[in-house]
Every structure is written in C-alpha cells, then in structure tokens.
Motif scaffolding. Structure first.
Motif, PDB file in Angstrom:
ATOM      1  N   UNK A 127       0.837  -1.212   0.000  1.00 39.22           N
ATOM      2  CA  UNK A 127       0.000   0.000   0.000  1.00 39.22           C
ATOM      3  C   UNK A 127       0.871   1.261   0.000  1.00 39.22           C
ATOM      4  N   UNK A 128       1.928   1.238   0.789  1.00 37.35           N
ATOM      5  CA  UNK A 128       2.853   2.373   0.809  1.00 37.35           C
ATOM      6  C   UNK A 128       3.496   2.543  -0.566  1.00 37.35           C
ATOM      7  N   UNK A 129       3.902   1.439  -1.180  1.00 34.45           N
ATOM      8  CA  UNK A 129       4.511   1.485  -2.512  1.00 34.45           C
ATOM      9  C   UNK A 129       3.546   2.083  -3.524  1.00 34.45           C
ATOM     10  N   UNK A 130       2.312   1.622  -3.529  1.00 32.35           N
ATOM     11  CA  UNK A 130       1.325   2.118  -4.494  1.00 32.35           C
ATOM     12  C   UNK A 130       1.040   3.611  -4.296  1.00 32.35           C
ATOM     13  N   UNK A 131       0.923   4.023  -3.035  1.00 39.97           N
ATOM     14  CA  UNK A 131       0.680   5.447  -2.753  1.00 39.97           C
ATOM     15  C   UNK A 131       1.889   6.284  -3.180  1.00 39.97           C
ATOM     16  N   UNK A 132       3.078   5.811  -2.879  1.00 38.15           N
ATOM     17  CA  UNK A 132       4.287   6.535  -3.261  1.00 38.15           C
ATOM     18  C   UNK A 132       4.473   6.589  -4.772  1.00 38.15           C
ATOM     19  N   UNK A 133       4.162   5.498  -5.443  1.00 34.29           N
ATOM     20  CA  UNK A 133       4.288   5.457  -6.899  1.00 34.29           C
ATOM     21  C   UNK A 133       3.301   6.417  -7.556  1.00 34.29           C
ATOM     22  N   UNK A 134       2.108   6.517  -6.982  1.00 34.60           N
ATOM     23  CA  UNK A 134       1.107   7.451  -7.516  1.00 34.60           C
ATOM     24  C   UNK A 134       1.583   8.895  -7.328  1.00 34.60           C
ATOM     25  N   UNK A 135       2.075   9.230  -6.134  1.00 31.82           N
ATOM     26  CA  UNK A 135       2.574  10.588  -5.885  1.00 31.82           C
ATOM     27  C   UNK A 135       3.762  10.910  -6.791  1.00 31.82           C
ATOM     28  N   UNK A 136       4.673   9.953  -6.917  1.00 35.97           N
ATOM     29  CA  UNK A 136       5.837  10.140  -7.781  1.00 35.97           C
ATOM     30  C   UNK A 136       5.391  10.388  -9.221  1.00 35.97           C
ATOM     31  N   UNK A 137       4.447   9.609  -9.685  1.00 34.68           N
ATOM     32  CA  UNK A 137       3.953   9.724 -11.057  1.00 34.68           C
ATOM     33  C   UNK A 137       3.303  11.080 -11.294  1.00 34.68           C
ATOM     34  N   UNK A 138       2.488  11.521 -10.371  1.00 37.87           N
ATOM     35  CA  UNK A 138       1.838  12.829 -10.524  1.00 37.87           C
ATOM     36  C   UNK A 138       2.870  13.953 -10.528  1.00 37.87           C
ATOM     37  N   UNK A 139       3.893  13.841  -9.691  1.00 40.38           N
ATOM     38  CA  UNK A 139       4.934  14.867  -9.652  1.00 40.38           C
ATOM     39  C   UNK A 139       5.769  14.862 -10.931  1.00 40.38           C
ATOM     40  N   UNK A 140       5.993  13.679 -11.486  1.00 38.05           N
ATOM     41  CA  UNK A 140       6.823  13.553 -12.680  1.00 38.05           C
ATOM     42  C   UNK A 140       6.091  13.925 -13.980  1.00 38.05           C
ATOM     43  N   UNK A 141       4.880  13.428 -14.109  1.00 36.42           N
ATOM     44  CA  UNK A 141       4.197  13.475 -15.413  1.00 36.42           C
ATOM     45  C   UNK A 141       2.887  14.245 -15.422  1.00 36.42           C
ATOM     46  N   UNK A 142       2.436  14.691 -14.260  1.00 40.57           N
ATOM     47  CA  UNK A 142       1.130  15.341 -14.218  1.00 40.57           C
ATOM     48  C   UNK A 142       0.040  14.298 -14.033  1.00 40.57           C
ATOM     49  N   UNK A 143      -1.170  14.680 -14.330  1.00 46.76           N
ATOM     50  CA  UNK A 143      -2.342  13.834 -14.077  1.00 46.76           C
ATOM     51  C   UNK A 143      -2.566  12.850 -15.225  1.00 46.76           C
ATOM     52  N   UNK A 144      -1.821  11.726 -15.179  1.00 43.81           N
ATOM     53  CA  UNK A 144      -2.008  10.685 -16.197  1.00 43.81           C
ATOM     54  C   UNK A 144      -3.078   9.679 -15.785  1.00 43.81           C
ATOM     55  N   UNK A 145      -3.609   9.862 -14.593  1.00 43.55           N
ATOM     56  CA  UNK A 145      -4.492   8.855 -14.048  1.00 43.55           C
ATOM     57  C   UNK A 145      -5.950   9.072 -14.419  1.00 43.55           C
ATOM     58  N   UNK A 146      -6.289  10.213 -14.970  1.00 41.89           N
ATOM     59  CA  UNK A 146      -7.701  10.490 -15.278  1.00 41.89           C
ATOM     60  C   UNK A 146      -8.068  10.013 -16.658  1.00 41.89           C
TER      61      UNK A 146
END
Length: 146
Positions: A127-146
C-alpha cells in the motif's frame, strides 16, 4: 493506454544507470576535448585530392560531431535525473524508502528488510509502494491517471 505504474517503475529502475551515465558522458566529452587538441591543425597549403578532406580535418570534424552528440545526451540525462529527483522529493520518508528498495536499490531480501524496518506487514508495504508510486507519477508526469 499508457500503464503509468510501469512507466514510473521503469524510470525509477533506470535512475541509478542515468546517474552513472552522467559521469561517463562527462568523462567521454573531456577525453574527446583533450583528443581534439592532439589533432594537428589542418594544413591550409595542402589541397585535398578530388575535393575530399584531409585525414586531420576528417578526424577533427568527427571529434566535434561526437562531442556534440554526447553533449546532447548529457543534457537529456541531466534533465531526466533532475525530474526523477523532483518526483522523489514529494514523497514522505516511508514512501521514498519503499520505492528505493523496490525499484532503485533492490536487494534479494528487500521485502523482509522493509517489513522489519517499518514494522509493517507485506500488504502494508505494498500500500505504501502504491501510494508513493502514484505521488511520484503525478509529480513527474502530471495527471495521467484520469
């Protein structure tokens, strides 16, 4: 559709190699700069055969071309390393530790060590990994999750 988790994980896995390439590229450019000084100057009184170039002139042009290409690679590697560092900077200590152990400096017993160090079960580490990976991704690439 881009799998953001795979893309972010690959960037984190590549990070140590990118950092290593920075030093190697810099050293290679410095060696080529030194080599350029050892290439004797082109003789202006010698006319190349059938419009070709002299060996010295060709070596100098090759050296300049290679340095230019390596300098471009160095700039790209620097920018990527800086973006990864900014992405990692938004993480809390636990998230950063988990991502570093999962992707950047993975050892054989990384999961056992993380569970012991953080006092968590394996499921919590994920869970920590997934949360950290999501934060890292948003900081790196912007909102790719929508």
């Amino acid at each position: 559709m881009v799998n953001w988790k795979q893309h972010a994980a690959q960037d984190l896995e590549d990070y140590p190699l990118i950092q290593e390439s920075l030093q190697n590229l810099l050293e290679e450019i410095q060696m080529l700069e030194q080599a350029a000084y050892s290439i004797h100057s082109v003789r202006l009184d010698k006319i190349p055969v059938q419009g070709g170039t002299s060996r010295r002139e060709s070596d100098l042009i090759d050296n300049i071309d290679r340095r230019g290409r390596l300098q471009g690679n160095l700039e790209l590697a620097k920018r990527k390393a800086e973006r990864i560092e900014r992405g990692l900077s938004v993480l809390n200590n636990q998230e950063r530790l988990v991502l570093e152990r999962f992707f950047i400096h993975r050892t054989r017993d990384y999961m056992d060590r993380l569970c012991e160090e953080l006092g968590c079960e394996t499921a919590q580490i994920y869970r920590i990994k997934d949360a950290g990976l999501k934060k890292f991704t948003l900081a790196m690439y912007g909102d790719l999750l929508s």
